[in-house]
Design a protein around this motif. Sequence first.
Motif, mmCIF file in Angstrom:
data_model
loop_
_atom_site.group_PDB
_atom_site.id
_atom_site.type_symbol
_atom_site.label_atom_id
_atom_site.label_comp_id
_atom_site.label_asym_id
_atom_site.label_seq_id
_atom_site.Cartn_x
_atom_site.Cartn_y
_atom_site.Cartn_z
ATOM 1 N N MET A 122 0.804 -1.214 0.065
ATOM 2 C CA MET A 122 0.054 0.362 0.142
ATOM 3 C C MET A 122 0.906 1.054 0.075
ATOM 4 N N VAL A 123 0.617 2.061 -0.989
ATOM 5 C CA VAL A 123 1.443 3.291 -1.168
ATOM 6 C C VAL A 123 0.362 4.495 -1.355
ATOM 7 N N GLU A 124 0.597 5.543 -0.542
ATOM 8 C CA GLU A 124 -0.641 6.430 -0.788
ATOM 9 C C GLU A 124 -0.051 7.594 -1.586
ATOM 10 N N THR A 125 -0.741 7.436 -2.940
ATOM 11 C CA THR A 125 -0.354 8.100 -3.883
ATOM 12 C C THR A 125 -1.691 8.564 -4.494
ATOM 13 N N THR A 173 -0.593 3.433 8.532
ATOM 14 C CA THR A 173 0.303 4.395 7.955
ATOM 15 C C THR A 173 0.822 3.660 6.820
ATOM 16 N N PRO A 174 0.465 4.183 5.570
ATOM 17 C CA PRO A 174 1.031 3.484 4.002
ATOM 18 C C PRO A 174 2.487 4.061 3.840
ATOM 19 N N LEU A 175 3.069 3.388 2.989
ATOM 20 C CA LEU A 175 4.233 3.710 2.211
ATOM 21 C C LEU A 175 4.045 5.198 1.602
ATOM 22 N N VAL A 176 4.872 5.884 1.236
ATOM 23 C CA VAL A 176 4.574 6.913 0.282
ATOM 24 C C VAL A 176 5.467 6.836 -0.777
ATOM 25 N N ALA A 177 5.224 7.574 -2.137
ATOM 26 C CA ALA A 177 6.116 7.305 -3.120
ATOM 27 C C ALA A 177 7.658 7.401 -2.939
ATOM 28 N N ASP A 178 8.292 8.308 -1.948
ATOM 29 C CA ASP A 178 9.552 8.367 -1.913
ATOM 30 C C ASP A 178 10.223 6.999 -1.430
ATOM 31 N N ASP A 179 9.476 6.105 -0.613
ATOM 32 C CA ASP A 179 9.790 5.110 -0.018
ATOM 33 C C ASP A 179 10.217 4.191 -1.149
ATOM 34 N N VAL A 180 9.220 3.966 -2.353
ATOM 35 C CA VAL A 180 9.518 3.056 -3.281
ATOM 36 C C VAL A 180 10.641 3.646 -4.379
ATOM 37 N N ARG A 230 6.328 -3.360 1.800
ATOM 38 C CA ARG A 230 5.210 -3.058 2.353
ATOM 39 C C ARG A 230 5.043 -2.089 3.545
ATOM 40 N N PRO A 231 4.292 -1.630 3.953
ATOM 41 C CA PRO A 231 4.141 -0.529 5.177
ATOM 42 C C PRO A 231 4.156 -1.657 6.335
ATOM 43 N N ARG A 232 4.673 -1.190 7.686
ATOM 44 C CA ARG A 232 4.655 -1.985 8.502
ATOM 45 C C ARG A 232 3.414 -2.620 9.167
ATOM 46 N N ASP A 233 2.292 -1.660 8.787
ATOM 47 C CA ASP A 233 0.995 -2.014 9.118
ATOM 48 C C ASP A 233 0.241 -3.031 8.166
ATOM 49 N N GLN A 234 1.040 -3.616 6.988
ATOM 50 C CA GLN A 234 0.336 -4.503 6.297
ATOM 51 C C GLN A 234 1.486 -5.729 5.950
#
Length: 249
Positions: free
Chosen positions: A181-184, A206-213, A235-239
Amino acid sequence: MPESPSARPVAVVTGASGGIGEASARRLAAAGYEVVLGARRVDRLEAIAADIDGRAIALDVTDDASVDAFAAQVPTLDVLVNNAGGALGADPVLDADLDGWRTMYETNVLGTVRVTKALIGALEASGSGTIINVGSIAGFEIYPGGGGYIAAKHGVWTTTRTLRLELLGRPIRVTEIQPGMVETDFARVRFDGDEEKAAAVYAGMTPLVADDVADLVAFVATRPEHVNLDSIVVRPRDQATGRDVHRTA
């Protein structure tokens, strides 16, 4: 990073007008690449390109003529980031919008193949080319309501793995990055601009953001040329899976 005797090494990023594509273009530019940004939203591309001293070229990965015209303007290439793609809807398989399924397959799978075919000669001529396909955990997992997107991203996964085998022995690395899950704008596009549905995807976690990828894209591109990172799942820690997400009340 690949060495260039007269100029910066060149990276192409598709779907670069926002989200993971834009973030990847910025990270690669910071790593020393001349970035060629491709997408349909040329005005947005030009603004980003101006920020990073890159080049903006109109690109529709579903159109042969557009891809050919784009490739003709990229005679030398070190890194190709196939990022263009996305999801449409979340209907059950038996309620599938077949036009939406076709669009997802055309963009995610055939778009990746079309661009790679057009640029493979320039990548090989570099002496150390790198192909980075941005896939998804949907490429190897399933979840209800994701049928069309899952089918498309499974196609990206199998295409990437096949390409890795077929290019063995040639000076080209092949990697797939598979985010959770990436919030874009991804969810907003998926739900046809419905802000409430899009926000619900990330509610309570708390999802990933584009910069993480994008950090991973740059990491892959800058490894020593003998190192091939076949696949990276992030993945985000929450997923934990496509279905299992920890959310606060």
